[in-house]
Design a protein around this motif. Structure first.
Motif, PDB file in Angstrom:
ATOM      1  N   GLY A 121      40.697  48.434  45.275  1.00 13.21           N
ATOM      2  CA  GLY A 121      41.186  47.465  46.257  1.00 13.21           C
ATOM      3  C   GLY A 121      42.624  47.045  45.987  1.00 13.21           C
ATOM      4  N   GLY A 122      42.933  46.835  44.705  1.00 12.92           N
ATOM      5  CA  GLY A 122      44.288  46.413  44.347  1.00 12.92           C
ATOM      6  C   GLY A 122      45.305  47.500  44.650  1.00 12.92           C
ATOM      7  N   MET A 123      44.928  48.758  44.356  1.00 10.19           N
ATOM      8  CA  MET A 123      45.833  49.871  44.632  1.00 10.19           C
ATOM      9  C   MET A 123      46.049  50.028  46.127  1.00 10.19           C
ATOM     10  SD  MET A 123      44.177  52.413  41.895  1.00 10.19           S
ATOM     11  CE  MET A 123      45.204  53.822  41.612  1.00 10.19           C
TER      12      MET A 123
ATOM     13  N   ASP B 125      40.318  40.540  42.571  1.00  5.80           N
ATOM     14  CA  ASP B 125      40.138  39.755  41.351  1.00  5.80           C
ATOM     15  C   ASP B 125      41.336  38.854  41.112  1.00  5.80           C
ATOM     16  OD1 ASP B 125      37.740  40.821  40.509  1.00  5.80           O
ATOM     17  OD2 ASP B 125      38.756  42.626  39.846  1.00  5.80           O
ATOM     18  N   VAL B 126      41.129  37.802  40.319  1.00  2.00           N
ATOM     19  CA  VAL B 126      42.252  36.891  40.065  1.00  2.00           C
ATOM     20  C   VAL B 126      43.443  37.597  39.431  1.00  2.00           C
ATOM     21  CG1 VAL B 126      41.352  34.568  40.033  1.00  2.00           C
ATOM     22  CG2 VAL B 126      40.930  36.058  38.086  1.00  2.00           C
ATOM     23  N   THR B 127      43.165  38.489  38.475  1.00  2.00           N
ATOM     24  CA  THR B 127      44.301  39.146  37.814  1.00  2.00           C
ATOM     25  C   THR B 127      45.006  40.095  38.771  1.00  2.00           C
ATOM     26  OG1 THR B 127      42.705  40.667  36.893  1.00  2.00           O
ATOM     27  CG2 THR B 127      43.509  38.968  35.435  1.00  2.00           C
ATOM     28  N   THR B 128      44.223  40.817  39.595  1.00  2.00           N
ATOM     29  CA  THR B 128      44.824  41.701  40.603  1.00  2.00           C
ATOM     30  C   THR B 128      45.591  40.874  41.615  1.00  2.00           C
ATOM     31  OG1 THR B 128      42.765  42.905  40.388  1.00  2.00           O
ATOM     32  CG2 THR B 128      44.308  43.697  42.023  1.00  2.00           C
ATOM     33  N   GLN B 129      44.987  39.745  41.992  1.00  2.00           N
ATOM     34  CA  GLN B 129      45.641  38.843  42.943  1.00  2.00           C
ATOM     35  C   GLN B 129      47.012  38.446  42.426  1.00  2.00           C
ATOM     36  OE1 GLN B 129      43.652  35.593  45.031  1.00  2.00           O
ATOM     37  NE2 GLN B 129      44.607  34.199  43.615  1.00  2.00           N
ATOM     38  N   LYS B 130      47.062  38.144  41.118  1.00  2.00           N
ATOM     39  CA  LYS B 130      48.326  37.712  40.521  1.00  2.00           C
ATOM     40  C   LYS B 130      49.345  38.852  40.573  1.00  2.00           C
ATOM     41  CE  LYS B 130      50.130  35.278  36.505  1.00  2.00           C
ATOM     42  NZ  LYS B 130      51.255  36.147  36.218  1.00  2.00           N
ATOM     43  N   THR B 131      48.925  40.059  40.184  1.00  2.00           N
ATOM     44  CA  THR B 131      49.883  41.176  40.212  1.00  2.00           C
ATOM     45  C   THR B 131      50.375  41.422  41.625  1.00  2.00           C
ATOM     46  OG1 THR B 131      47.852  42.309  39.544  1.00  2.00           O
ATOM     47  CG2 THR B 131      49.873  42.970  38.448  1.00  2.00           C
TER      48      THR B 131
ATOM     49  N   VAL C  87      31.353  35.396  34.261  1.00  2.00           N
ATOM     50  CA  VAL C  87      32.578  35.730  34.980  1.00  2.00           C
ATOM     51  C   VAL C  87      33.129  37.065  34.499  1.00  2.00           C
ATOM     52  CG1 VAL C  87      33.212  33.335  35.388  1.00  2.00           C
ATOM     53  CG2 VAL C  87      34.052  34.499  33.368  1.00  2.00           C
ATOM     54  N   GLY C  88      33.944  37.667  35.307  1.00  2.00           N
ATOM     55  CA  GLY C  88      34.524  38.955  34.970  1.00  2.00           C
ATOM     56  C   GLY C  88      35.110  39.536  36.229  1.00  2.00           C
ATOM     57  N   GLU C  89      35.955  40.548  36.096  1.00  2.00           N
ATOM     58  CA  GLU C  89      36.565  41.143  37.272  1.00  2.00           C
ATOM     59  C   GLU C  89      35.614  42.161  37.885  1.00  2.00           C
ATOM     60  OE1 GLU C  89      40.312  42.576  35.461  1.00  2.00           O
ATOM     61  OE2 GLU C  89      41.045  40.811  36.510  1.00  2.00           O
TER      62      GLU C  89
END
Lengths: 554, 343
Positions: free
Chosen positions: A158-160, A187-193, A328-330
């Motif tokens: 999804g992030g890619m 995910d939160v980390t993907t959201q941030k990137t 929790v987790g991605e």
């Protein structure tokens, strides 16, 4: 040339529906300077996306701009023809969308789509095109660009996909980028990137950005100015610091109050209250848990293989009676697999699941519906819209487990029990005859919860139960869940990617990554002093705003 | 290159997987032969006055005195060697008859299908682009008309209008014009054979013979194809990636054809396969009306004459065609949609 890149004045949009005309946007005015970032926040149905689609004139056939003006540079977009708009889309204005995978053509490779986007506006030689496409993929920081070029959207994460979408949107170097909930579902980390990437590109290329989101934290982090929309009207526009520090309009205040922040407790949600500085969590003493008590559920060395791929790798944990444990987790961390094994919807590969002293891990998932423990372990599913049978009324949805698991046959008794469940979740009994599509998101969530607690289970597994809900509805549902747990002594196993939500509802949090438990601690400890780098990264990625700090600055 | 190999690999696997289905059809046709009334030994006994001994003798030669499993083994062996028995009406081996008539049916069906698709796709796309307009209703009307008028009626109407009244069409009596010599049987498809020989005069005449029956069938299958195209196209046009294509300023043509139609074609491929199989078997009525020497009318004649070997052969042929068509559809689908892996 005006000082603004975009200036929307008194915009009106109407939709023609079966039930007559709906005025989705009623007199919206916005302004964006070149290179600035404007956030439009609001809950579903507030008209924020419709405003964006009106600006790019991508409204559905049923939608129509009925008044106002949209000045972009020197031209008025409202009166622009199809061909004029087509020439603007891409080189002047472009968009990125929610659910990037769906926004990409499934049967064309990323490379082909990038070439399509480029060649729609520029005549380039084959080599130039190829060079430009690779540049774009590098700009959005996609590794292995050669492989990405040949990939179809379904072969990417999804992030890619969202990065590929961004590459498409900036292909012809627009001056204005409209991002419509670009990170929902990531995910939160993907959201941030992804958001950092958009912010960086905007600065580098001096693009104006309109960020449309329901997440106030995200808007606070990335936007200078924020417009709050409610029912088709902008109720408040202000610089971010001012808006969150001292919201003026009652609706903004409600929205700010309902958004979980790094410091809020469940009691804060929806009310204006000062928080006490320390991240507050469910205090351990609030739960009836005693260390001597036998755990309600013990998972030991759980392992799950999917045709050679190890999704879950020897995971162990306990859940005490009345305790609320968060997982929790991605995406891809194995948290959903764990929740499905515990719910006995799928079988483990190895390990054991002991519930109340009985080994339930060896009962095949396909037979578990016949087990006496099915009544005691119930599930609240992620999407309240999708997890209700569209042909069942609310009454039937709640009555279904009673009929199947409690073998309830009598009409009067069923009615009594269903109404009792509805009351427990504060669901209006008059709505029981309605079908899911006639209910609001919050009402559907209540029906889903009522269905899960109908058989008076002891363990409730909650799989992202509020992910699809608006913040104000989420706040209400979270409070409801917390009350149910305390009043009925339920144990919760709460699976979520939203750490703030988990923190408020759970006493203990398990963090997972690539199928393994990375960290396990009380919510208080985990937030105060995360032990692993992964957890720290997760915590840092949560976009949130701090009302107190905003107040100081503002 | 690697993709081609993967597709070939999958296709081979699919073909192997369809063998059980074909075996099932074989067993079915064998049992059908046992259940249908009539004693082949009596039919095959050469002399009408043959006595019981002679019939018994014939039964032995035909292997009918053996137990059923052994007979089935013989039957399988016959089929493996390409022997489908002999038709009593034509006096020829069934294989020869079918080989002669299948090209006629194929030529008719394929032409009708191409005709139907070349009408249905634009009509469906247009209807989807302008839903609820006069154009959409007109397409719906044409489709309803095509599907609700039986083929023998529409066939007769076409003959009446174009042959009887206007006199444009040739008389509806089979594949060849009255004064044309059949081409040397190379493929059995007249249009192809005449082209190979270079006889354009006869080619034109064969084509004019083909147009009316093909149009009749095309009209009949227009509805499912056009409606499917419309529904699929509507769904695709409403999807997110079309909105993306618009937001990137792609040309209208690119959005509709490359982004819209190519995605919308996926379900249409499946329907086309089903329609093709149905047409091939069910065009008996059209073949009868136009005296078309196809397999359908051959099987019907045989059935009416209690001549069972051709019927069996026909069932077997249809089953094989069905398997092949499905295989082709799946392969095409695999090529058209990268998300599908053919298993």
């Amino acid at each position: 040339m005006s000082e603004y890149l975009l200036r929307v004045k008194d915009l009106h949009v109407e939709f023609t529906t079966r039930n007559g005309r709906v005025r989705a946007v009623r007199g919206v005015s916005l302004a964006l300077s070149p290179g600035a970032t404007l956030g439009i926040v609001g809950e579903s149905g507030s008209g924020k996306s419709v405003t964006a689609y009106a600006i790019t004139k991508l409204l559905d056939r049923a939608g129509r701009i009925t008044g106002g003006s949209i000045e972009f540079g020197d031209s008025d977009l409202v009166s622009a023809s199809y061909e004029e708009m087509r020439r603007l889309r891409g080189p002047a204005i472009s968009m990125i969308f929610q659910n990037a995978r769906g926004a990409l053509n499934p049967i064309r490779t990323i490379g082909q789509q990038l070439v399509d986007a480029l060649s729609a506006h520029r005549r380039l030689s084959k080599e130039k095109q190829q060079e430009r496409v690779l540049d774009l993929l590098a700009a959005v920081m996609l590794k292995d660009p050669e492989r990405i070029l040949r990939s179809y959207p379904h072969q990417l994460s999804g992030g890619m996909c969202q990065r590929a979408m961004i590459a498409l949107a900036i292909a012809c170097e627009p001056q204005l980028l409209i991002a419509d909930e670009p990170t929902t579902g990531l995910d939160v980390t993907t959201q941030k990137t992804v958001m950092d990437l958009v912010a960086r590109l905007a600065t580098e290329r001096k693009m104006g950005v309109i960020l449309i989101t329901h997440d106030l934290g995200l808007a606070a982090r990335y936007c200078q100015n924020i417009a709050v929309m409610q029912e088709g009207v902008v109720v408040e526009t202000a610089p971010a610091t001012q808006l969150f520090g001292s919201p003026q309009h009652p609706y903004t205040r409600r929205l700010v109050a309902a958004s979980p922040t790094a410091h809020s407790t469940l009691d804060d949600l929806g009310v204006d209250a000062e928080s006490d500085g320390v991240p507050s969590c469910r205090k351990t003493l609030q739960s009836p848990r005693t260390s001597a008590a036998r755990p309600l559920l013990t998972a030991k060395d759980l392992t799950k293989d999917f045709s050679g791929f190890r999704a879950v790798d020897s995971v162990s944990f306990d859940i005490a009676p009345g305790e609320s444990v968060g997982l929790v987790g991605e995406s891809g961390s194995g948290k959903s697999t764990i929740s499905r094994i515990i719910s006995r919807l799928i079988d483990k590969s190895q390990g054991s699941v002991v519930f109340d002293g009985h080994d339930i891990g060896d009962i095949p998932a396909s037979d578990f519906h016949g087990s006496e423990f099915r009544r005691q372990i119930q599930i609240v599913f992620q999407d309240p819209h999708e997890s209700l049978n569209p042909r069942y009324t609310a009454f039937d949805c709640i009555a279904h487990p009673l009929r199947r698991l409690d073998r309830l046959i009598g009409k009067r008794e069923t009615k009594r029990r269903v109404e009792e469940c509805a009351e427990r979740v504060e669901f209006d009994c008059a709505l029981l005859t309605r079908f899911p599509h006639q209910l609001s998101g919050g009402q559907k969530a209540r029906v889903g919860i009522a269905r899960a607690i109908a058989t008076n289970p002891r363990l409730l597994i909650l799989d992202e139960p509020t992910a699809a809900l608006d913040v104000s509805v989420q706040a209400v549902v979270l409070k409801l869940l917390d009350r149910l747990r305390r009043e009925e002594g339920l144990s919760f196993f709460f699976v979520s990617h939203d750490l703030n939500v988990v923190r408020m509802l759970c006493e203990r949090i398990i963090v997972m990554a690539s199928g393994r438990v990375v960290e396990e601690a009380s919510s208080l400890e985990l937030f105060r002093a995360p032990q692993t780098a992964y957890t720290r990264e997760l915590l840092e990625a949560i976009p949130s705003f701090d009302p107190r700090r905003m107040r100081e600055i503002g | 290159m690697r993709a081609v190999i993967t597709i070939a690999h999958h296709t081979a696997r699919r073909f192997l997987a369809s063998i059980p289905a074909l075996l099932g059809v074989l067993v079915f046709t064998f049992l059908m032969m046992r259940v249908l009334p009539g004693d082949p030994a009596v039919f095959f006994a050469s002399d009408p006055n043959a006595g019981p001994e002679e019939i018994e003798q014939m039964r032995k030669t035909l292997g009918l005195d053996r137990p059923l499993p052994v007979q089935m083994a013989y039957y399988f062996r016959d089929i493996a060697t390409g022997n489908l028995g002999r038709s009593m009406t034509t006096g020829q081996p069934v294989v020869t008859d079918l080989a002669e008539r299948l090209p006629a049916s194929l030529e008719l069906t394929v032409t009708a299908l191409v005709l139907a698709l070349s009408l249905a796709l634009p009509l469906g796309v247009l209807a989807a682009l302008y839903p609820g307009t006069l154009l959409d209703h007109a397409v719906r009307f044409v489709c309803s008309l095509g599907v609700c008028v039986p083929t023998f009626v529409s066939g007769l109407v076409l003959i009446y209008v174009f042959y009887v009244i206007l006199g444009i069409a040739p008389d509806p009596t089979g594949r060849l014009g009255a004064f044309d010599a059949p081409p040397p049987g190379i493929t059995g498809l007249l249009l192809v054979d005449f082209l190979i020989v270079g006889d354009f005069e006869s080619w034109r005449s064969a084509l004019s013979q083909l147009i009316l029956p093909a149009s009749t069938m095309a009209l009949f299958v227009l509805a499912p194809l056009a409606r499917m195209t419309r529904a699929s196209m509507l769904a695709v046009l409403g999807s997110d990636f079309i909105r993306t294509a618009h937001s990137l300023g792609l040309s209208r043509r690119k959005v509709i054809i490359t982004y819209g139609l190519r995605n919308a074609l996926l379900p249409v491929i499946t329907i086309t396969g089903v329609v093709f199989s149905t047409m091939l078997g069910a065009n008996v009525l059209v073949e009868k009306v136009f005296a078309w020497p196809g397999v359908g009318s051959y099987a019907l004649d045989a059935l009416l004459a209690s001549d069972y070997a051709p019927v069996q052969g026909f069932v077997l042929l249809m089953a094989s065609v069905f398997v092949l068509v499905n295989l082709t559809v799946d392969t095409l689908y695999g090529i058209a949609d990268p998300r599908v892996t053919i298993e």
